[in-house]
Design a protein around this motif. Structure first.
Motif, PDB file in Angstrom:
ATOM      1  N   SER A  72       0.831  -1.202   0.000  1.00 35.43           N
ATOM      2  CA  SER A  72       0.000   0.000   0.000  1.00 35.43           C
ATOM      3  C   SER A  72       0.867   1.254   0.000  1.00 35.43           C
ATOM      4  CB  SER A  72      -0.925   0.018   1.228  1.00 35.43           C
ATOM      5  OG  SER A  72      -0.183   0.213   2.413  1.00 35.43           O
ATOM      6  N   GLU A  73       0.307   2.356  -0.469  1.00 33.03           N
ATOM      7  CA  GLU A  73       1.038   3.621  -0.476  1.00 33.03           C
ATOM      8  C   GLU A  73       1.409   4.033   0.942  1.00 33.03           C
ATOM      9  OE1 GLU A  73      -0.872   7.523  -1.018  1.00 33.03           O
ATOM     10  OE2 GLU A  73       0.381   7.726  -2.795  1.00 33.03           O
ATOM     11  N   GLU A  74       0.484   3.838   1.880  1.00 38.40           N
ATOM     12  CA  GLU A  74       0.747   4.219   3.260  1.00 38.40           C
ATOM     13  C   GLU A  74       1.903   3.403   3.832  1.00 38.40           C
ATOM     14  OE1 GLU A  74       0.376   6.603   6.515  1.00 38.40           O
ATOM     15  OE2 GLU A  74      -0.770   6.755   4.656  1.00 38.40           O
ATOM     16  N   GLY A  75       1.927   2.110   3.526  1.00 39.22           N
ATOM     17  CA  GLY A  75       3.018   1.268   3.997  1.00 39.22           C
ATOM     18  C   GLY A  75       4.353   1.697   3.432  1.00 39.22           C
ATOM     19  N   GLN A  76       4.369   2.088   2.151  1.00 41.67           N
ATOM     20  CA  GLN A  76       5.596   2.567   1.530  1.00 41.67           C
ATOM     21  C   GLN A  76       6.068   3.864   2.177  1.00 41.67           C
ATOM     22  OE1 GLN A  76       4.494   2.810  -2.600  1.00 41.67           O
ATOM     23  NE2 GLN A  76       4.097   0.612  -2.737  1.00 41.67           N
ATOM     24  N   LYS A  77       5.112   4.707   2.549  1.00 39.77           N
ATOM     25  CA  LYS A  77       5.454   5.967   3.205  1.00 39.77           C
ATOM     26  C   LYS A  77       6.092   5.704   4.573  1.00 39.77           C
ATOM     27  CE  LYS A  77       2.267   9.032   3.025  1.00 39.77           C
ATOM     28  NZ  LYS A  77       1.002   9.762   3.333  1.00 39.77           N
ATOM     29  N   VAL A  78       5.531   4.747   5.315  1.00 37.47           N
ATOM     30  CA  VAL A  78       6.089   4.408   6.618  1.00 37.47           C
ATOM     31  C   VAL A  78       7.501   3.867   6.460  1.00 37.47           C
ATOM     32  CG1 VAL A  78       5.838   2.915   8.642  1.00 37.47           C
ATOM     33  CG2 VAL A  78       3.807   3.967   7.626  1.00 37.47           C
ATOM     34  N   THR A  79       7.711   3.063   5.427  1.00 36.30           N
ATOM     35  CA  THR A  79       9.043   2.521   5.170  1.00 36.30           C
ATOM     36  C   THR A  79      10.039   3.635   4.882  1.00 36.30           C
ATOM     37  OG1 THR A  79       8.143   0.437   4.303  1.00 36.30           O
ATOM     38  CG2 THR A  79      10.394   1.001   3.679  1.00 36.30           C
ATOM     39  N   ARG A  80       9.627   4.596   4.048  1.00 35.38           N
ATOM     40  CA  ARG A  80      10.520   5.712   3.716  1.00 35.38           C
ATOM     41  C   ARG A  80      10.887   6.523   4.956  1.00 35.38           C
ATOM     42  NH1 ARG A  80       6.899   6.305  -0.680  1.00 35.38           N
ATOM     43  NH2 ARG A  80       5.880   8.092   0.339  1.00 35.38           N
ATOM     44  N   ASN A  81       9.955   6.609   5.883  1.00 33.24           N
ATOM     45  CA  ASN A  81      10.184   7.393   7.100  1.00 33.24           C
ATOM     46  C   ASN A  81      10.781   6.556   8.233  1.00 33.24           C
ATOM     47  OD1 ASN A  81       9.087   9.654   5.855  1.00 33.24           O
ATOM     48  ND2 ASN A  81       7.010   9.218   6.578  1.00 33.24           N
ATOM     49  N   ASN A  82      11.151   5.301   7.905  1.00 32.66           N
ATOM     50  CA  ASN A  82      11.729   4.395   8.898  1.00 32.66           C
ATOM     51  C   ASN A  82      10.816   4.214  10.109  1.00 32.66           C
ATOM     52  OD1 ASN A  82      14.222   3.977   7.460  1.00 32.66           O
ATOM     53  ND2 ASN A  82      14.863   6.025   8.128  1.00 32.66           N
ATOM     54  N   GLY A  83       9.519   4.184   9.855  1.00 36.88           N
ATOM     55  CA  GLY A  83       8.558   4.015  10.940  1.00 36.88           C
ATOM     56  C   GLY A  83       8.341   2.561  11.310  1.00 36.88           C
ATOM     57  N   ASP A  84       7.703   2.343  12.450  1.00 40.87           N
ATOM     58  CA  ASP A  84       7.375   0.992  12.892  1.00 40.87           C
ATOM     59  C   ASP A  84       6.099   0.503  12.205  1.00 40.87           C
ATOM     60  OD1 ASP A  84       9.506   0.833  14.752  1.00 40.87           O
ATOM     61  OD2 ASP A  84       8.345   2.011  16.192  1.00 40.87           O
ATOM     62  N   LYS A  85       5.989  -0.814  12.065  1.00 38.52           N
ATOM     63  CA  LYS A  85       4.786  -1.425  11.511  1.00 38.52           C
ATOM     64  C   LYS A  85       4.358  -2.553  12.440  1.00 38.52           C
ATOM     65  CE  LYS A  85       6.246  -0.413   6.777  1.00 38.52           C
ATOM     66  NZ  LYS A  85       6.609  -0.972   5.450  1.00 38.52           N
ATOM     67  N   PHE A  86       3.115  -2.489  12.874  1.00 32.22           N
ATOM     68  CA  PHE A  86       2.610  -3.465  13.826  1.00 32.22           C
ATOM     69  C   PHE A  86       1.540  -4.325  13.148  1.00 32.22           C
ATOM     70  CE2 PHE A  86       3.867   0.376  16.136  1.00 32.22           C
ATOM     71  CZ  PHE A  86       4.791  -0.141  17.040  1.00 32.22           C
ATOM     72  N   LEU A  87       1.765  -5.625  13.173  1.00 29.56           N
ATOM     73  CA  LEU A  87       0.872  -6.586  12.520  1.00 29.56           C
ATOM     74  C   LEU A  87       0.118  -7.408  13.553  1.00 29.56           C
ATOM     75  CD1 LEU A  87      -0.007  -8.354   9.979  1.00 29.56           C
ATOM     76  CD2 LEU A  87       1.991  -9.773  10.538  1.00 29.56           C
ATOM     77  N   ALA A  88      -1.158  -7.624  13.308  1.00 28.43           N
ATOM     78  CA  ALA A  88      -1.940  -8.552  14.127  1.00 28.43           C
ATOM     79  C   ALA A  88      -2.982  -9.199  13.210  1.00 28.43           C
ATOM     80  CB  ALA A  88      -2.617  -7.840  15.294  1.00 28.43           C
ATOM     81  N   VAL A  89      -3.078 -10.515  13.257  1.00 24.95           N
ATOM     82  CA  VAL A  89      -3.972 -11.261  12.376  1.00 24.95           C
ATOM     83  C   VAL A  89      -4.853 -12.162  13.226  1.00 24.95           C
ATOM     84  CG1 VAL A  89      -4.100 -12.786  10.370  1.00 24.95           C
ATOM     85  CG2 VAL A  89      -2.161 -11.210  10.615  1.00 24.95           C
ATOM     86  N   PHE A  90      -6.126 -12.237  12.852  1.00 23.13           N
ATOM     87  CA  PHE A  90      -7.098 -12.967  13.670  1.00 23.13           C
ATOM     88  C   PHE A  90      -7.946 -13.902  12.817  1.00 23.13           C
ATOM     89  CE2 PHE A  90      -6.062  -8.899  15.477  1.00 23.13           C
ATOM     90  CZ  PHE A  90      -5.780  -9.198  16.802  1.00 23.13           C
ATOM     91  N   ARG A  91      -8.339 -15.023  13.442  1.00 22.42           N
ATOM     92  CA  ARG A  91      -9.181 -16.009  12.766  1.00 22.42           C
ATOM     93  C   ARG A  91     -10.590 -15.990  13.342  1.00 22.42           C
ATOM     94  NH1 ARG A  91      -6.127 -20.050  13.240  1.00 22.42           N
ATOM     95  NH2 ARG A  91      -5.369 -20.164  11.095  1.00 22.42           N
ATOM     96  N   ARG A  92     -11.550 -16.032  12.472  1.00 21.96           N
ATOM     97  CA  ARG A  92     -12.955 -16.135  12.890  1.00 21.96           C
ATOM     98  C   ARG A  92     -13.223 -17.589  13.283  1.00 21.96           C
ATOM     99  NH1 ARG A  92     -17.987 -17.347  13.673  1.00 21.96           N
ATOM    100  NH2 ARG A  92     -19.675 -16.140  12.666  1.00 21.96           N
ATOM    101  N   ILE A  93     -13.682 -17.820  14.497  1.00 21.63           N
ATOM    102  CA  ILE A  93     -13.922 -19.180  14.980  1.00 21.63           C
ATOM    103  C   ILE A  93     -15.409 -19.465  15.077  1.00 21.63           C
ATOM    104  CG2 ILE A  93     -11.740 -19.217  16.233  1.00 21.63           C
ATOM    105  CD1 ILE A  93     -13.342 -18.749  18.820  1.00 21.63           C
ATOM    106  N   ARG A  94     -15.718 -20.701  15.301  1.00 21.88           N
ATOM    107  CA  ARG A  94     -17.125 -21.119  15.443  1.00 21.88           C
ATOM    108  C   ARG A  94     -17.734 -20.468  16.671  1.00 21.88           C
ATOM    109  NH1 ARG A  94     -20.377 -25.455  13.977  1.00 21.88           N
ATOM    110  NH2 ARG A  94     -18.660 -26.347  12.762  1.00 21.88           N
ATOM    111  N   ASP A  95     -18.969 -20.079  16.569  1.00 25.06           N
ATOM    112  CA  ASP A  95     -19.677 -19.474  17.699  1.00 25.06           C
ATOM    113  C   ASP A  95     -19.864 -20.546  18.780  1.00 25.06           C
ATOM    114  OD1 ASP A  95     -21.383 -18.278  19.494  1.00 25.06           O
ATOM    115  OD2 ASP A  95     -22.672 -17.381  17.963  1.00 25.06           O
TER     116      ASP A  95
END
Length: 242
Positions: free
Chosen positions: A216-239
């Motif tokens: 993404s453009e925003e991600g590229q901008k963060v990279t250029r500015n040597n910024g941090d990137k925080f990732l979190a991924v979640f799974r939808r489970i059975r109710d």
């Protein structure tokens, strides 16, 4: 040189400088947006030339200039994916970009599209229960002021909607360069009974993860500015209550 090559050479990709708009838009304000009353009222055929009986399975919420969509389209050619963007000029850019890419690459990008809408208000109007396999929230508006935290795209009310449109084992990807927002999103997902966080070890085998940081453009901008990137991924489970 074939006819298709001649046509492709004549079609230029849109230039972002003609589509610039402020970075964020107020999701609570009233916007002039056409949206379906129900998912059955949505005409997806006009967005996908070869749709057939397929349903949209990937949704990039706040897709920006469409970098992630364009990256994922050839990786998952059998999956229909939609970008949802509230800003008029930005969504126009993505639509024009996809149209140009389809002409330049006749066999690619027919599985990707963009529409202008307010996903915070109208998401269930577009998708049926359990329709989506993947949802993406990349660099969402942090709404730093405490009084505006209710505007954040991840909150208790909206998580119920995301759980509704995601199928079991569906995945939500979040990335931000704002630590406070990252912690906010993780907290809300972990408190919700229908989501569990996917471990870093599991994510190593997910081909999507590497594309989240800089497509993404925003991600590229963060990279250029040597910024941090925080990732979190979640799974939808059975109710568990069913």
């Amino acid at each position: 040189m074939g006819k298709e090559d001649e046509v492709g050479d004549l079609v230029n990709l849109p230039q972002k400088r003609y589509y610039r708009q402020r970075a964020h838009s107020n999701p609570i304000a009233d916007h002039c947006i056409d949206y379906p009353q129900t998912p059955d009222d949505m005409d997806w055929d006009k967005y996908y030339p070869n749709k057939g009986e397929k349903s949209v399975e990937f949704a990039d919420i706040g897709c920006g200039y469409g970098g992630l969509l364009i990256t994922l389209a050839p990786m998952f050619p059998e999956s229909l994916m939609i970008g949802m963007e509230i800003r008029v000029k930005v969504s126009d850019y993505v639509m024009d970009r996809i149209a140009a890419l389809r002409i330049q690459n006749p066999d690619v990008y027919k599985n990707v599209a963009c529409l202008r809408t307010n996903a915070m208000k109208y998401l269930p109007n577009y998708f049926k229960k359990g329709q989506l396999k993947k949802m993406f929230f990349l660099y969402p508006d942090p709404h730093f002021k405490k009084a505006k935290h209710k505007w954040r795209i991840i909150n208790k009310t909206l998580l119920a909607e995301y759980a509704y449109v995601l199928r079991e084992d569906g995945i939500v990807y979040t990335v931000t360069d704002v630590k406070d927002l990252h912690e906010w999103m993780v907290l809300h997902f972990e408190e919700h009974p229908l989501f569990v966080r996917i471990t870093d070890e599991e994510l190593k085998s997910d081909p999507v993860v590497d594309k989240l940081f800089s497509s993404s453009e925003e991600g590229q901008k963060v990279t250029r500015n040597n910024g941090d990137k925080f990732l979190a991924v979640f799974r939808r489970i059975r109710d568990p209550s069913v």
